[in-house]
Structures are given as C-alpha cells and as structure tokens.
Design an enzyme around this catalytic site. Structure first.
Site, PDB file in Angstrom:
ATOM      1  N   PHE A   8       0.824  -1.205   0.000  1.00  0.00           N
ATOM      2  CA  PHE A   8       0.000   0.000   0.000  1.00  0.00           C
ATOM      3  C   PHE A   8       0.859   1.256   0.000  1.00  0.00           C
ATOM      4  CE2 PHE A   8      -2.715  -3.160   2.056  1.00  0.00           C
ATOM      5  CZ  PHE A   8      -3.960  -2.923   1.487  1.00  0.00           C
ATOM      6  N   ASP A   9       0.360   2.283  -0.654  1.00  0.00           N
ATOM      7  CA  ASP A   9       0.791   3.645  -0.382  1.00  0.00           C
ATOM      8  C   ASP A   9       0.202   4.014   0.983  1.00  0.00           C
ATOM      9  OD1 ASP A   9       1.677   6.377  -0.865  1.00  0.00           O
ATOM     10  OD2 ASP A   9      -0.431   6.818  -1.290  1.00  0.00           O
ATOM     11  N   ALA A  10       0.645   5.120   1.569  1.00  0.00           N
ATOM     12  CA  ALA A  10       0.120   5.538   2.873  1.00  0.00           C
ATOM     13  C   ALA A  10      -0.868   6.697   2.749  1.00  0.00           C
ATOM     14  CB  ALA A  10       1.267   5.911   3.816  1.00  0.00           C
TER      15      ALA A  10
END
Length: 224
Positions: A8-10
C-alpha cells in the site's frame, strides 16, 4: 485470494492527509492564524518540490527545508523546527480512511501486507503506532530512508529484497497516485490497483491493472 502480498501507499490510500488542517494546527502553536490564502501560497512552493522529489531531483531534506524558508524567516525559527512541528501536527490529526480498518482486518489473514511511501519517517511511524497498525505492515519502506522515491523502481526492489524476492505475479501495489504508485508498480513489474476515490479521469500515460473507488470495493474485489 490471488495475491500473497499487498503493498500500500500511505497518504490518501490508508490515511487521510489534510495538509491544510495540519498546517493550521502547527502554525496555531506559533500564534499564527494560518488561512486558506496562506495555504495556497504554501502549495505553490510545495507541489513543485514534491514533483522534483519524486523525479529524483531533490532530496527529502531539501523539500522539508525549502518549503518552510519564508515562514522560518518570519517566525525566526529554523526550517527544520517548522518541518518537525508540521509532521507532529499531522500525526496529531491522523485518521484512517473509511474502510481501511475493515480492509486490513479482512485481508490480513490471507496475505502479507506492506507499505511503500514517499512520506517522511517521523510521520509514518507515529501514525502507525497511534492507529494500532504498528505491527501490521512489513516491510515498511519509506523513501526518506531509502534515498529514492516512487515511481523509481529502486524503492520497489528495496521492498522486494525485504520480502525475500517473491514471485511478482503474487504482488499487488495499491495507491491513489497514478504517477507514483501505479506507474511505480508497473515499472517494478507487479500488478497495480488505482484507488480512485475522487472519480478522476484516468491519465493517458498510465494504465493501472485494476481500479476501485473505495477501500470497501477493494476488499470485495480481493476476496471474491
């Protein structure tokens, strides 16, 4: 589930990132009433810096310092002080995006979860701890520590090394930014899923493998 790894990106993928509210809170602690106009002026400097950072033209430290130079002069403090206080304020207002907790609880027993973010270390680590997710994501790859940012393939290769170099067909990258998250995943040879919660038009030069409008939709797609 098809994938053994979900990366995931944050910011704006798992966590809400409201820079205006963070800056407003930070500057209030210096006795400044930070306005929308002030934010627009800040963004006029900050956005090009982030583009240069993601393109490898600036370091994380340069971004952190340059964006606060004018305010540092006005408030008679260092740019490092302002940047640190900004990240602290952002941690204070951090919230998970709708559906993030449900998504994580649903897929965690079925896949290994990691994060690859262009954000800064101070904010990411505090935010994960405060939301109870500190031990959920491994690897946690932060561009400030690696020295390169998405979409550079090197940051993905760094993550893969920590993942014992899995079969790339078993890895999915999820993110809200088509140019850093999605193009980065494509560059690295893995499947991608664009979280398009704002209903934006798909960029002509980036083609995600999948697209969802919410984290709940992502959960349903992954589990079906």
């Amino acid at each position: 589930m098809k994938y053994q790894w979900i990366l995931f990106d944050a910011d704006e993928t798992l966590f809400h990132f409201d820079a205006y509210q963070g800056l407003k809170l930070m500057f209030s602690r210096f006795g400044v009433d930070f306005s929308r106009f002030d934010f627009d002026v800040y963004q006029a400097t900050n956005k090009p810096l982030w583009d240069d950072y993601q393109n490898g033209k600036l370091t994380a430290s340069e971004v952190q310092n340059i964006r606060f130079e004018s305010w540092a002069d006005e408030l008679k403090v260092t740019t490092q002080k302002l940047n640190s206080e900004f990240l602290h304020a952002m941690a204070d207002i951090c919230t998970l995006l709708p559906g993030a907790k449900e998504l994580i609880e649903a897929i965690r027993p079925k896949a290994q979860l990691g994060i690859i973010t262009n954000g800064f270390t101070q904010l990411q680590e505090v935010r994960l701890e405060r939301t109870g997710l500190k031990d959920v994501f491994s690897p946690l790859v932060i561009s400030e520590q690696v020295g390169v940012a998405k979409p550079d393939v090197q940051i993905f290769e760094h993550a893969f090394a920590q993942m014992d170099n899995p079969d790339k067909k078993q890895v999915l990258m999820v993110g809200d930014n088509p140019h850093s998250d999605i193009q980065g995943g494509i560059n690295a040879g893995i499947d991608t899923c664009w979280l398009n919660s704002k209903g934006l038009s798909r960029p002509l030069d980036v083609t995600p493998h999948h697209e969802v409008s919410s984290l709940m939709e992502l959960k349903d797609w992954l589990l079906n």
